[in-house]
Design a protein around this motif. Structure first.
Motif, short mmCIF file in Angstrom:
data_model
loop_
_atom_site.label_atom_id
_atom_site.label_comp_id
_atom_site.label_asym_id
_atom_site.label_seq_id
_atom_site.Cartn_x
_atom_site.Cartn_y
_atom_site.Cartn_z
N GLU A 163 -2.33 -1.39 6.48
CA GLU A 163 -3.72 -1.28 6.90
C GLU A 163 -3.83 -1.70 8.36
O GLU A 163 -3.20 -2.67 8.79
N ARG A 180 -5.60 -1.11 -6.57
CA ARG A 180 -6.11 0.25 -6.33
C ARG A 180 -5.11 1.25 -6.88
O ARG A 180 -3.90 1.11 -6.67
N ASN A 230 0.85 -1.18 0.00
CA ASN A 230 0.00 0.00 0.00
C ASN A 230 0.89 1.23 0.00
O ASN A 230 1.81 1.33 0.81
N GLN A 239 -2.45 0.35 -4.38
CA GLN A 239 -2.28 -0.97 -3.76
C GLN A 239 -1.90 -1.96 -4.84
O GLN A 239 -2.61 -2.10 -5.85
#
Length: 93
Positions: free
Chosen positions: A92, A37, A3, A54
Motif C-alpha cells: 500500500e 480482505r 496484500n 489481505q
C-alpha cells in the motif's frame, strides 16, 4: 500485512464455473482468522478474474492455502486455466 492481487484467466468455456467456485469460497475465506480482505472482481469483457486479498501474516496466508476449499479450487485450476495464475504481492502506498 500481506496484500495480494491474483489474476486468473480461465479457459473461455470454464469462466462461469471458475467464477462460481471462487464465489463459493468467499465467505469461508473471509471468516478465516487473519483474513482482512478477500474480494473477487471480473474484467469488463468477462475474460479475467481478479482476487484482491489481505492477510495479517504469512502464517495466515499459509493456513488459507491449507484449507480444503482452497485446495479444491487449486485442483480445479489444473485443467481449467488458459494461463498460470499471476500472483503479485503489493504494498500500500
Amino acid at each position: 500485512m500481506i496484500n495480494i492481487v491474483a489474476k486468473i484467466i480461465p479457459k473461455a468455456a470454464l469462466f462461469d464455473d471458475c467464477k462460481g467456485r471462487l464465489q463459493g469460497i468467499l465467505a469461508a475465506t473471509r471468516a478465516e482468522p487473519g483474513c482482512n480482505r478477500f474480494e473477487l472482481f471480473a474484467s469488463k469483457e468477462q475474460r479475467c478474474l481478479f482476487l484482491v486479498e489481505q492477510f495479517e501474516s504469512q502464517a495466515a496466508l499459509d493456513e488459507h492455502y491449507a484449507q480444503p476449499y482452497t485446495k479444491a479450487v487449486f485442483a480445479f485450476y489444473e485443467n481449467a486455466l488458459a494461463e498460470p495464475v499471476e500472483v503479485e504481492k503489493v504494498e500500500e502506498l
